[in-house]
Design an enzyme around this catalytic site. Structure first.
Site, short mmCIF file in Angstrom:
data_model
loop_
_atom_site.label_atom_id
_atom_site.label_comp_id
_atom_site.label_asym_id
_atom_site.label_seq_id
_atom_site.Cartn_x
_atom_site.Cartn_y
_atom_site.Cartn_z
N HIS A 37 0.83 -1.21 0.00
CA HIS A 37 0.00 0.00 0.00
C HIS A 37 0.87 1.26 0.00
CE1 HIS A 37 -3.60 2.39 1.50
NE2 HIS A 37 -2.60 3.19 1.83
N GLU A 38 1.84 1.30 0.91
CA GLU A 38 2.71 2.48 1.00
C GLU A 38 3.66 2.56 -0.18
OE1 GLU A 38 2.10 4.79 3.10
OE2 GLU A 38 0.53 3.58 4.03
N HIS A 61 1.93 4.22 -3.01
CA HIS A 61 1.96 5.68 -2.88
C HIS A 61 3.29 6.24 -3.38
CE1 HIS A 61 -1.78 6.07 -0.82
NE2 HIS A 61 -1.39 5.52 0.32
#
Length: 220
Positions: A32-33, A36
């Site tokens: 998820h990170e 980003h």
């Protein structure tokens, strides 16, 4: 969520839940990170990359409080990836796309886990049942994370997406209360007030994914 599993689950369910949640925290939450950081870097902002966050190393992304909440409620967060909107050609669009990348990665992973869950459902033995529960819980937690992070309140990803359509003066006014909003969010999750609507939305997404991923297996 942990209490629900403890109350209603057998030992295999509890084991599968704890194992799958740990897997999400240490293996899929970093994705998820990373999503980003990768998206921001592609759009012209290398802040996350230069900060060592363009990595799948969980130790770079882990937030202890957010991780504990994932175990307890199914909703939580990791350490936010640093982003400098001034490096984007279009700051609002860049921030929105960067923010959206995280929840989208969770939904993609949830979909993959549910395909694997459907495959395990075609085998009738204890090992297959454990893997089925593992992939099911991993999918559920990933869906929870996507839905939670899409809430249009700071500091969640949804607030950055919402910023794309919100006038700057209102956005920055809301951001002044980011810390207070975070505390309120934390309390609402713990007491279960926020969990009910989030679970409702998450269940709808899960049902849709379950229907889609199950279609190819209806003929076998």
């Amino acid at each position: 969520m942990l209490l629900q599993v403890l109350r209603g689950g057998d030992m295999l369910s509890i084991f599968a839940f704890l194992l799958s949640t740990a897997f999400v925290v240490f293996c899929t939450l970093p994705v998820h990170e990373f999503a980003h950081a990768w998206t921001a870097n592609k759009l012209g902002d290398g802040t996350a990359r230069l900060s060592g966050r363009l990595t799948l190393n969980p130790l770079k992304h882990l937030d202890p409080l957010g991780a504990v909440l994932i175990f307890l409620t199914g909703f939580g967060w990791a350490k936010p990836v640093p982003v400098n909107q001034n490096n984007f050609k279009n700051p609002k669009k860049g921030m929105a796309l960067t923010a959206l990348a995280g929840p989208v990665s969770n939904l993609i992973m949830a979909f993959i886990f549910m395909v694997l869950m459907q495959i395990c459902g075609k085998f009738y033995n204890t090992a297959a049942y454990i893997f089925l529960l593992f992939f099911q819980y991993a999918a559920i937690v990933n869906i929870h994370l996507a839905v939670f992070n899409l809430l249009p309140v700071p500091p969640l990803d949804g607030s950055r997406i919402f910023w794309a359509i919100l006038p700057d003066k209102y956005y920055w006014k809301v951001m002044q209360y980011e810390r207070i909003i975070m505390i309120v969010l934390f309390v609402l999750l713990l007491v279960g007030v926020l969990s009910w609507p989030l679970n409702l939305i998450s269940n709808l997404v899960y049902s849709a994914f379950n229907f889609i991923t199950g279609l190819p297996f209806r003929f076998f």
